[in-house]
Write an enzyme that holds these catalytic residues in place. Structure first.
Site, PDB file in Angstrom:
ATOM      1  N   GLY A 106       0.767  -1.237   0.000  1.00  0.00           N
ATOM      2  CA  GLY A 106       0.000   0.000   0.000  1.00  0.00           C
ATOM      3  C   GLY A 106       0.802   1.293   0.000  1.00  0.00           C
ATOM      4  N   GLU A 134       4.085   3.835   6.157  1.00  0.00           N
ATOM      5  CA  GLU A 134       2.853   3.056   6.011  1.00  0.00           C
ATOM      6  C   GLU A 134       1.837   3.819   5.166  1.00  0.00           C
ATOM      7  OE1 GLU A 134       1.061   0.603   5.995  1.00  0.00           O
ATOM      8  OE2 GLU A 134       1.017  -0.559   7.822  1.00  0.00           O
ATOM      9  N   ASP A 135       0.844   3.082   4.651  1.00  0.00           N
ATOM     10  CA  ASP A 135      -0.245   3.740   3.932  1.00  0.00           C
ATOM     11  C   ASP A 135      -1.325   4.238   4.889  1.00  0.00           C
ATOM     12  OD1 ASP A 135      -1.052   1.156   4.550  1.00  0.00           O
ATOM     13  OD2 ASP A 135      -1.873   0.692   2.582  1.00  0.00           O
ATOM     14  N   ASP A 187      -4.987   2.027  10.931  1.00  0.00           N
ATOM     15  CA  ASP A 187      -6.422   1.837  11.155  1.00  0.00           C
ATOM     16  C   ASP A 187      -6.597   1.415  12.616  1.00  0.00           C
ATOM     17  OD1 ASP A 187      -9.119   1.361  10.560  1.00  0.00           O
ATOM     18  OD2 ASP A 187      -8.777  -0.560   9.610  1.00  0.00           O
ATOM     19  N   THR A 188      -6.621   0.109  12.918  1.00  0.00           N
ATOM     20  CA  THR A 188      -6.672  -0.313  14.327  1.00  0.00           C
ATOM     21  C   THR A 188      -5.329  -0.078  15.009  1.00  0.00           C
ATOM     22  OG1 THR A 188      -5.942  -2.571  13.871  1.00  0.00           O
ATOM     23  CG2 THR A 188      -8.318  -2.160  13.783  1.00  0.00           C
ATOM     24  N   LYS A 195      -6.880   6.618  10.634  1.00  0.00           N
ATOM     25  CA  LYS A 195      -8.313   6.618  10.962  1.00  0.00           C
ATOM     26  C   LYS A 195      -8.409   6.523  12.475  1.00  0.00           C
ATOM     27  CE  LYS A 195      -9.793   3.688   7.113  1.00  0.00           C
ATOM     28  NZ  LYS A 195     -10.259   2.308   6.873  1.00  0.00           N
ATOM     29  N   ASP A 254      -5.379  -0.308  -2.001  1.00  0.00           N
ATOM     30  CA  ASP A 254      -6.255  -1.152  -2.832  1.00  0.00           C
ATOM     31  C   ASP A 254      -7.517  -1.617  -2.127  1.00  0.00           C
ATOM     32  OD1 ASP A 254      -4.891  -2.965  -1.020  1.00  0.00           O
ATOM     33  OD2 ASP A 254      -5.690  -4.574  -2.257  1.00  0.00           O
ATOM     34  N   ARG A 269      -5.143   0.727  -6.988  1.00  0.00           N
ATOM     35  CA  ARG A 269      -3.876   1.280  -6.518  1.00  0.00           C
ATOM     36  C   ARG A 269      -3.360   2.387  -7.434  1.00  0.00           C
ATOM     37  NH1 ARG A 269      -1.864  -2.226  -2.538  1.00  0.00           N
ATOM     38  NH2 ARG A 269      -2.277  -4.401  -2.921  1.00  0.00           N
TER      39      ARG A 269
HETATM   40  P1  IMP Z   1      -4.432  -1.872  11.000  1.00  0.00           P
HETATM   41  O1  IMP Z   1      -3.531  -3.031  11.313  1.00  0.00           O
HETATM   42  O2  IMP Z   1      -5.841  -2.136  11.452  1.00  0.00           O
HETATM   43  O3  IMP Z   1      -3.920  -0.550  11.516  1.00  0.00           O
HETATM   44  O4  IMP Z   1      -4.577  -1.794   9.445  1.00  0.00           O
HETATM   45  C1  IMP Z   1      -3.586  -1.311   8.682  1.00  0.00           C
HETATM   46  C2  IMP Z   1      -3.560  -1.884   7.293  1.00  0.00           C
HETATM   47  O5  IMP Z   1      -4.850  -2.276   6.830  1.00  0.00           O
HETATM   48  C3  IMP Z   1      -3.098  -0.786   6.376  1.00  0.00           C
HETATM   49  O6  IMP Z   1      -1.716  -0.834   6.226  1.00  0.00           O
HETATM   50  C4  IMP Z   1      -3.827  -1.087   5.098  1.00  0.00           C
HETATM   51  O7  IMP Z   1      -3.034  -1.938   4.306  1.00  0.00           O
HETATM   52  C5  IMP Z   1      -5.077  -1.793   5.538  1.00  0.00           C
HETATM   53  N1  IMP Z   1      -6.214  -0.843   5.570  1.00  0.00           N
HETATM   54  C6  IMP Z   1      -6.751  -0.212   6.634  1.00  0.00           C
HETATM   55  N2  IMP Z   1      -7.754   0.588   6.285  1.00  0.00           N
HETATM   56  C7  IMP Z   1      -7.850   0.486   4.944  1.00  0.00           C
HETATM   57  C8  IMP Z   1      -8.682   1.133   3.957  1.00  0.00           C
HETATM   58  O8  IMP Z   1      -9.548   1.967   4.245  1.00  0.00           O
HETATM   59  N3  IMP Z   1      -8.449   0.796   2.662  1.00  0.00           N
HETATM   60  C9  IMP Z   1      -7.502  -0.110   2.294  1.00  0.00           C
HETATM   61  N4  IMP Z   1      -6.694  -0.705   3.161  1.00  0.00           N
HETATM   62  C10 IMP Z   1      -6.868  -0.418   4.477  1.00  0.00           C
HETATM   63 MG    MG Z   2      -0.647  -1.425   4.637  1.00  0.00          MG
END
Ligand code: IMP
Ligand code: MG
Length: 182
Positions: A54, A107-108, A111-112, A139, A167, A173
């Site tokens: 990403g 990082e892209d 989220d969590t 987020k 993506d 992408r």
């Molecule tokens: P986390 O581990 O929940 O923080 O998620 C992080 C990863 O989930 C990011 O690096 C993205 O690759 C993917 N991700 C989280 N939110 C999105 C989204 O809205 N669109 C696409 N990929 C996402």
């Molecule tokens: Mg990612």
């Protein structure tokens, strides 16, 4: 009067509604590059680590505005599979010798916070001189794992984002802007 956001029908079932334009992204990425250049001005051992897939486009633009010497490396982290909900498991591949180096993980989206927490943990075990985190998007509403973000592009709503490297099931992408998938 505010302009309506641009909509891009991508398939018969999917539309991407523009959230952040290509111009705004380029401006913000340029500013982040300047900030990183000044923060790392006194080091010659910076490694920029792109989290594939990403962050590939973001990293490619960001490093072009980083004006201090650096190495560029890649790891792959995946948790999403083909859905829009995180699987809760993170798979990390790639080996980089970071011991004694200043590392900047790019990082892209945070989220969590699970993925970046796992990545940071793995790298910190290898004793880098320092570790900083740069993410294009965050987020905040979805955060479950506390993370310190050192460099942030944009804060986005808790919606599914695509474009500029990011993506949905491998698609979108290549878009030069960021949008919400509807
Ligand atoms: P986390 O581990 O929940 O923080 O998620 C992080 C990863 O989930 C990011 O690096 C993205 O690759 C993917 N991700 C989280 N939110 C999105 C989204 O809205 N669109 C696409 N990929 C996402
Ligand atoms: Mg990612």
């Amino acid at each position: 009067m505010k302009n309506r956001p641009r909509q891009f029908p991508m398939t018969s079932k999917e539309t991407v509604v523009e959230l952040i334009s290509a111009e705004k992204i380029q401006q913000r990425v340029g500013k982040l590059g300047k900030l990183i250049s000044s923060d790392f001005a006194s080091t010659e051992r910076l490694i920029v680590i792109c989290v594939l897939k990403g962050a590939f486009m973001f990293t490619a633009d960001l490093v072009r505005s980083i004006e201090v010497p650096c190495h560029i490396e890649f790891i792959q982290a995946s948790s999403y599979g083909n859905g829009i909900q995180s699987s809760g498991k993170v798979c990390i591949t790639g080996t980089i010798d970071v011991t004694g180096h200043d590392i900047l993980v790019v990082e892209d989206i945070i989220d969590t916070g699970l993925t970046i927490s796992r990545i940071s943990h793995e790298f910190l075990n290898c004793n880098p001189a320092s570790l900083k985190i740069c993410t294009l998007l965050e987020k905040p509403a979805a955060r479950k794992h506390p993370v310190t973000i050192d460099y942030l592009g944009f804060t986005v709503p808790n919606r599914f984002i695509v474009g500029y490297g990011i993506d949905y099931a491998g698609k979108y992408r290549q878009l030069p802007f960021l949008g919400i998938l509807e």
